[in-house]
Design a protein around this motif. Structure first.
Motif, PDB file in Angstrom:
ATOM      1  N   ALA A   1       0.826  -1.206   0.000  1.00 40.08           N
ATOM      2  CA  ALA A   1       0.000   0.000   0.000  1.00 40.08           C
ATOM      3  C   ALA A   1       0.863   1.260   0.000  1.00 40.08           C
ATOM      4  N   GLU A   2       1.918   1.245   0.806  1.00 40.07           N
ATOM      5  CA  GLU A   2       2.811   2.399   0.892  1.00 40.07           C
ATOM      6  C   GLU A   2       3.505   2.664  -0.444  1.00 40.07           C
ATOM      7  N   GLU A   3       3.904   1.613  -1.136  1.00 43.34           N
ATOM      8  CA  GLU A   3       4.546   1.778  -2.445  1.00 43.34           C
ATOM      9  C   GLU A   3       3.614   2.458  -3.431  1.00 43.34           C
ATOM     10  N   ILE A   4       2.350   2.052  -3.447  1.00 44.17           N
ATOM     11  CA  ILE A   4       1.364   2.636  -4.364  1.00 44.17           C
ATOM     12  C   ILE A   4       1.247   4.142  -4.121  1.00 44.17           C
ATOM     13  N   LEU A   5       1.167   4.531  -2.861  1.00 49.08           N
ATOM     14  CA  LEU A   5       1.011   5.946  -2.521  1.00 49.08           C
ATOM     15  C   LEU A   5       2.302   6.729  -2.752  1.00 49.08           C
ATOM     16  N   LYS A   6       3.429   6.176  -2.318  1.00 47.01           N
ATOM     17  CA  LYS A   6       4.704   6.882  -2.452  1.00 47.01           C
ATOM     18  C   LYS A   6       5.055   7.138  -3.922  1.00 47.01           C
ATOM     19  N   ASN A   7       4.693   6.221  -4.789  1.00 47.05           N
ATOM     20  CA  ASN A   7       4.985   6.384  -6.216  1.00 47.05           C
ATOM     21  C   ASN A   7       3.863   7.088  -6.971  1.00 47.05           C
ATOM     22  N   ASN A   8       2.928   7.668  -6.213  1.00 51.30           N
ATOM     23  CA  ASN A   8       1.869   8.508  -6.789  1.00 51.30           C
ATOM     24  C   ASN A   8       1.026   7.752  -7.813  1.00 51.30           C
ATOM     25  N   ARG A   9       0.785   6.480  -7.527  1.00 45.77           N
ATOM     26  CA  ARG A   9      -0.006   5.647  -8.431  1.00 45.77           C
ATOM     27  C   ARG A   9      -1.497   5.748  -8.126  1.00 45.77           C
ATOM     28  N   ALA A  10      -1.843   6.182  -6.934  1.00 46.70           N
ATOM     29  CA  ALA A  10      -3.228   6.383  -6.512  1.00 46.70           C
ATOM     30  C   ALA A  10      -3.196   7.256  -5.261  1.00 46.70           C
ATOM     31  N   ASP A  11      -4.378   7.727  -4.860  1.00 42.24           N
ATOM     32  CA  ASP A  11      -4.479   8.618  -3.704  1.00 42.24           C
ATOM     33  C   ASP A  11      -5.032   7.932  -2.462  1.00 42.24           C
ATOM     34  N   LEU A  12      -5.861   6.914  -2.665  1.00 41.28           N
ATOM     35  CA  LEU A  12      -6.439   6.159  -1.558  1.00 41.28           C
ATOM     36  C   LEU A  12      -6.253   4.671  -1.811  1.00 41.28           C
ATOM     37  N   ILE A  13      -6.205   3.917  -0.728  1.00 39.97           N
ATOM     38  CA  ILE A  13      -6.091   2.463  -0.794  1.00 39.97           C
ATOM     39  C   ILE A  13      -7.413   1.858  -0.335  1.00 39.97           C
TER      40      ILE A  13
END
Length: 339
Positions: free
Chosen positions: A291-303
């Motif tokens: 989840a952190e990777e998705i957010l840190k790499n700006n791939r999405a805003d919410l999980i």
């Protein structure tokens, strides 16, 4: 150090204490009157106590004939508001924002009554043939989404999501695989988008808080819709002041889907970057690091978490431990969530 997963975020008017969302998942445990039961209070309240920033209710039918099953939650009657309001209070008192997904199942309604769809095409060989909606019936659907939004406001929800995914009615209008109409609601992409467009307009007339839309970013069929098509739809939704696109995929027609951890995240990333709108990522997001990777790499805003929260209402605490960060929780649980 606070991790991005646990940083506050504002989406439209919605202020969240972290980036975690309980994805809408039908429980099929309402009575046939569509009202909230004690199960719902326990189910959703525990996820709020588990520190999920936004707890979103399951697909809630705007028409009685629009239920997936006879035991779906409903919001087609004023009599259903009180139970919803009590449930909202439980969620909010436990520190989470409360959301609701407004839905109509269309041809996927598993009821004894006749199902409806944009065109008289069954889901598969075992399904009954739905009745093609008339223009008057389409206008009634739009009006019922609007009334549902009014009831959601009376119940105190912080946000609403329009369900335009997973093969339900609005998704059926969007896809050329299920929409073969010859009028203004079929044919071109603009016409197939028209029902969703008019639902958003109607909801926005009575709802000034955060508005999400869930989409199925791929039909997984060559002749169907693909993520690039949904980039265009997302641009139109952004123009209509939709605040976030909740990006899922599939289920409008039978298809083989290669599901693996994070398999839908690229869809959310593409919509976010190419349409310039906030997105939510969903689908086999299993742990805090992912989840952190998705957010840190700006791939999405919410999980958005689904099955993981069915398995563990306190997933957030485990993710915080995994990410070597601290989060606050109910004072009653202090001995359990401090490490």
């Amino acid at each position: 150090m606070t991790k991005k997963l646990f940083e506050p975020i504002t989406i439209g008017s919605l202020q969240l204490k972290n980036r975690l969302v309980m994805s809408p998942m039908c429980m099929y445990c309402a009575k046939e009157d569509g009202k909230v039961t004690s199960w719902h209070n326990t189910h959703y309240g525990s996820r709020a106590a588990g520190q999920i920033g936004l707890v979103m209710l399951e697909a809630t039918a705007v028409q009685a004939v629009g239920r997936i099953s006879p035991n779906d939650l409903g919001i087609w009657s004023d009599d259903q508001v009180e139970g919803l309001r009590n449930l909202v209070t439980i969620i909010q008192e436990n520190g989470s924002a409360a959301g609701i997904q407004l839905a109509h199942a269309g041809r996927k309604a598993q009821l004894s009554t006749e199902s409806v769809a944009p065109s008289a095409i069954p889901f598969d060989e075992a399904s009954k043939v739905p009745k093609e909606l008339t223009i008057e019936q389409i206008q009634q659907v739009i009006a019922d989404f609007k009334q549902a939004a009014i009831r959601a406001d009376k119940a105190g929800f912080d946000m609403v999501e329009i369900h335009a995914a997973h093969g339900y009615l609005i998704n059926q209008f969007l896809s050329p695989l299920t929409n073969q109409r010859k009028d203004n609601y079929g044919g071109s992409a603009e016409n197939r988008y028209r029902l969703l467009k008019e639902v958003i307009i109607a909801v926005r007339e009575v709802w000034d808080k955060a508005l999400f839309v869930r989409i199925s970013a791929s039909d997984y069929q060559e002749a169907g819709l693909h993520s690039a098509d949904y980039v265009q739809f997302a641009k139109w939704m952004k123009e209509q002041h939709v605040d976030l696109i909740d990006v899922s995929s599939g289920a409008v027609v039978p298809a083989t889907i290669d599901a693996f951890p994070g398999y839908q995240v690229p869809f959310a990333e593409q919509v976010k970057k190419e349409a310039g709108i906030a997105t939510g990522a969903v689908g086999l997001i299993l742990n805090g690091t992912q989840a952190e990777e998705i957010l840190k790499n700006n791939r999405a805003d919410l999980i958005f978490l689904g099955r993981e929260l069915l398995r563990n209402p306190y997933w957030a605490y485990e993710a915080a431990k995994e990410l070597h960060t601290e989060i606050k929780g109910p004072v009653q649980y202090t001995r359990g969530w401090t490490f």
